[in-house]
Design an enzyme around this catalytic site. Structure first.
Site, short mmCIF file in Angstrom:
data_model
loop_
_atom_site.label_atom_id
_atom_site.label_comp_id
_atom_site.label_asym_id
_atom_site.label_seq_id
_atom_site.Cartn_x
_atom_site.Cartn_y
_atom_site.Cartn_z
N CYS A 73 -4.41 12.94 12.36
CA CYS A 73 -5.14 11.68 12.24
C CYS A 73 -5.06 10.97 13.58
CB CYS A 73 -4.58 10.82 11.12
SG CYS A 73 -2.99 10.13 11.53
N ASP A 129 4.72 0.43 11.94
CA ASP A 129 3.51 -0.18 11.38
C ASP A 129 3.33 -1.64 11.79
OD1 ASP A 129 2.91 2.20 10.18
OD2 ASP A 129 3.60 1.63 8.18
N ARG A 142 -4.17 10.92 4.08
CA ARG A 142 -3.03 11.84 4.12
C ARG A 142 -2.12 11.72 2.90
NH1 ARG A 142 -1.39 14.28 8.34
NH2 ARG A 142 0.73 14.06 7.57
N ARG A 163 -8.65 -0.42 4.45
CA ARG A 163 -7.75 0.58 3.85
C ARG A 163 -6.42 -0.06 3.47
NH1 ARG A 163 -7.40 6.10 7.01
NH2 ARG A 163 -6.09 6.38 5.19
N ARG A 187 0.85 14.68 12.98
CA ARG A 187 1.40 14.45 11.64
C ARG A 187 1.45 15.69 10.76
NH1 ARG A 187 -0.86 8.85 9.40
NH2 ARG A 187 1.09 8.78 8.25
N PRO A 188 2.27 16.66 11.12
CA PRO A 188 2.40 17.85 10.28
C PRO A 188 3.08 17.55 8.94
CG PRO A 188 3.95 17.93 12.12
CD PRO A 188 3.14 16.68 12.31
N VAL A 189 3.02 18.53 8.01
CA VAL A 189 3.68 18.37 6.71
C VAL A 189 4.72 19.49 6.51
CG1 VAL A 189 1.90 17.06 5.49
CG2 VAL A 189 1.73 19.55 5.60
N ASP A 190 5.18 20.06 7.62
CA ASP A 190 6.13 21.17 7.51
C ASP A 190 7.39 20.81 6.73
OD1 ASP A 190 6.52 19.45 9.75
OD2 ASP A 190 7.88 20.89 10.69
N LEU A 191 7.86 19.57 6.89
CA LEU A 191 9.11 19.21 6.20
C LEU A 191 8.88 18.98 4.71
CD1 LEU A 191 10.67 16.95 8.98
CD2 LEU A 191 11.13 19.35 8.50
N ILE A 239 8.03 6.83 16.78
CA ILE A 239 7.74 7.55 15.53
C ILE A 239 6.50 8.45 15.70
CG2 ILE A 239 7.31 7.33 13.03
CD1 ILE A 239 10.01 6.12 13.84
N LYS A 284 0.83 -1.22 0.00
CA LYS A 284 0.00 0.00 0.00
C LYS A 284 0.86 1.26 0.00
CE LYS A 284 -1.57 1.65 4.05
NZ LYS A 284 -1.46 3.03 4.49
N ASN A 285 1.80 1.34 0.95
CA ASN A 285 2.52 2.60 1.12
C ASN A 285 3.47 2.90 -0.02
OD1 ASN A 285 1.09 3.13 3.37
ND2 ASN A 285 2.70 2.59 4.84
N1 EPU Z 1 6.68 14.59 10.52
C1 EPU Z 1 6.76 15.94 10.79
N2 EPU Z 1 6.73 16.81 9.74
C2 EPU Z 1 6.65 16.39 8.45
C3 EPU Z 1 6.59 15.00 8.17
C4 EPU Z 1 6.60 14.12 9.24
O1 EPU Z 1 6.82 16.36 11.94
O2 EPU Z 1 6.63 17.23 7.53
C5 EPU Z 1 6.68 13.63 11.65
C6 EPU Z 1 5.42 12.79 11.74
O3 EPU Z 1 4.39 13.48 12.41
C7 EPU Z 1 5.91 11.56 12.46
C8 EPU Z 1 7.35 11.40 11.95
O4 EPU Z 1 7.71 12.69 11.42
O5 EPU Z 1 5.91 11.76 13.83
C9 EPU Z 1 7.55 10.38 10.86
O6 EPU Z 1 6.59 10.57 9.84
P1 EPU Z 1 6.82 10.10 8.34
O7 EPU Z 1 6.84 11.30 7.47
O8 EPU Z 1 8.02 9.21 8.31
O9 EPU Z 1 5.53 9.25 8.08
P2 EPU Z 1 4.46 9.38 6.93
O10 EPU Z 1 5.13 9.58 5.62
O11 EPU Z 1 3.41 10.32 7.34
C10 EPU Z 1 4.51 6.84 6.32
C11 EPU Z 1 3.50 5.75 6.22
C12 EPU Z 1 3.01 5.36 7.61
C13 EPU Z 1 4.21 4.90 8.42
C14 EPU Z 1 5.28 6.01 8.46
C15 EPU Z 1 6.55 5.61 9.17
C16 EPU Z 1 2.45 6.14 4.08
C17 EPU Z 1 1.23 6.51 3.33
N3 EPU Z 1 2.37 6.18 5.41
O12 EPU Z 1 3.84 7.94 6.95
O13 EPU Z 1 2.11 4.28 7.44
O14 EPU Z 1 3.82 4.59 9.72
O15 EPU Z 1 5.62 6.40 7.11
O16 EPU Z 1 7.11 4.49 8.59
O17 EPU Z 1 3.45 5.77 3.50
C18 EPU Z 1 0.25 2.93 7.91
O18 EPU Z 1 0.44 2.38 6.82
O19 EPU Z 1 -0.55 2.48 8.77
C19 EPU Z 1 0.99 4.15 8.23
C20 EPU Z 1 0.63 4.98 9.19
#
Ligand code: EPU
Length: 426
Positions: free
Chosen positions: A118, A310, A94, A402, A123-127, A332, A22-23
């Protein structure tokens, strides 16, 4: 609303074929926006999330050919009719946010709703946004939307992430393929999905090296072409069934399994006394536990190659019937223990203290009605239900749909007693 009824106690015996990840699929689908030629994805998992993203892509004007139940999907973004991804669609999933970078890179503008938090954390997207800004994007965050423009195109940049982020690494990689010049991503995520995405983008004509290490280099190209790519196997689905077999007992072989991506999970299972035979060349993982007791093992979730967040909930379900005390630390996400009180309803002894859950193994779980709260939490309840005595009913299983393709079929194929019910059925 559908729910699952599980009569626990059956051992699992047989084979389970692992589906596409999925991811990985979600980011590969977003890659179609980078080119006017068709992108064909094979080994596509039929899931609520992947179907949902295909609908968003169709809203943007992508021609989507993906017959129901099929594992091959053709996406043709020859002409987009819109570069606006609305709140109604992005808030539901997301990963939809990842359409921003590709549209911006190809068209010079895009407007995408912020995804919001969520169940598992803020889970911000600032980065993601910082990376796009470093590549020269002008961003305006207004009314819950990110309005992005790069009139003269994106430029290559050196981007150093302050901590590992899967989503922002992928997003930056996607956008940088069409930037002018070279982009270097430092402290990049090393998850196997990075390698899958880079492989697909390289087939499309991108120039990416270093995916799978902490430094990824992307030399921008003027345009990308169509390609055909097979989605990698789902390491989280494989890990989940491995733990189901370990918890229920029996002898299960996972086929088409991404063995090399599962090192931390395999070590933890072996340490807990489960017999694991892996064959990387044959892509099989055989899990056996016949009567032997499980030993308590402590794990800490980490970015890859550490133990994956996960699989944390599933491992907690397993540890709830182990001999001794295990400490499970979630590094995480800040709120990813919602399965703990539900597992306790089945008789598990779990104390959550901040980032740690202390799991005192009990000899037996007992069936009970429980509530799914997110995707991985839901499947941990299924694992616990399979190992428990009596009947467990898992409610709100739309979360499961999902991310797990044909879950009940795969488990009943190995002898589990698990049935989907809806409100009109008993
Ligand atoms: N984070 C920030 N700012 C950002 C991006 C991330 O603070 O701009 C924080 C997040 O809030 C979190 C940490 O950084 O605390 C790591 O987040 P990451 O960006 O690595 O995760 P993601 O891309 O949002 C993906 C998977 C998740 C999986 C994580 C970690 C997808 C669609 N989702 O999420 O999968 O847990 O990586 O491996 O690829 C799931 O499948 O159930 C799931 C939640």
């Amino acid at each position: 609303m559908d729910r699952l009824k599980i009569i626990g106690g059956n051992k699992l015996n047989g084979e389970i074929a692992i589906s596409g990840a999925k991811n990985s699929a979600l980011k590969l689908m977003a890659a179609c926006l980078l080119t006017g030629e068709p992108l064909t994805l094979t080994n596509m998992p039929n899931l609520a999330d992947t179907r949902f993203l295909s609908q968003l892509l169709a809203t943007l004007g992508v021609e989507v050919y993906w017959p129901k139940g099929d594992n091959e999907c053709r996406l043709n973004a020859a002409e987009l009719t819109s570069t606006i991804a609305p709140y109604e669609q992005v808030r539901k999933m997301r990963a939809s946010f990842n359409v921003l970078g590709p549209m911006l890179a190809r068209y010079g503008h895009a407007t995408v709703s912020l995804p919001g938090g969520c169940a598992i954390g803020a889970r911000p997207v600032d980065l993601h946004l910082k990376a796009l800004e470093a590549m020269g994007a002008d961003l305006l965050v207004e009314g819950g939307y990110v309005k992005a423009a790069a009139i003269h195109g994106l430029k290559g940049a050196r981007i150093s992430f302050p901590f590992v982020t899967v989503g922002a690494t992928e997003h930056a990689m996607l956008a940088a393929t069409l930037a002018k010049g070279t982009t270097v991503l430092e402290n990049a995520a090393r998850e196997p999905e990075m390698v899958d995405l880079a492989d697909c983008l390289n087939k499309m004509g991108a120039k990416i090296s270093g995916a799978g290490t902490d430094t990824i280099t992307i030399e921008g190209v003027a345009q990308l072409n169509g390609a055909t790519h097979a989605v990698m196997a789902d390491r989280i689905e494989a890990g989940t069934y491995a733990m189901a077999a370990a918890a229920a007992g029996g002898d299960v072989t996972l086929t088409g399994a991404p063995v090399a991506a599962l090192g931390a999970m395999i070590s933890a299972l072996k340490e807990s006394g489960v017999t694991v035979d892996s064959n990387e060349a044959a892509a099989t993982l055989r899990i056996q536990r016949n009567g032997s007791a499980l030993k308590a093992v402590s794990v800490t979730t980490q970015p890859h190659p550490g133990f994956p967040t996960d699989l944390q909930a599933q491992f907690m379900a397993l540890m709830s019937v182990a001999d001794g005390t295990s400490i499970i630390r979630e590094n995480i996400f800040e709120n990813r223990f919602m399965h703990a009180p539900e597992l306790s309803r089945l008789g598990a002894d779990i104390q959550v203290r901040g980032k740690e859950a202390v799991v005192q193994g009990v000899p037996k779980l007992k069936g009970a009605p429980v509530m799914a709260t997110d995707l991985r939490a839901s499947v941990s309840l299924v694992i616990a239900g399979l190992a428990a005595e009596g009947e467990t009913e898992v409610n709100r299983i739309y979360h499961l749909d999902r991310g797990f393709e044909r879950l009940e079929d795969k488990l009943t194929g190995c002898g589990a007693d698990i049935r989907r019910l809806n409100d009109s059925e008993e």
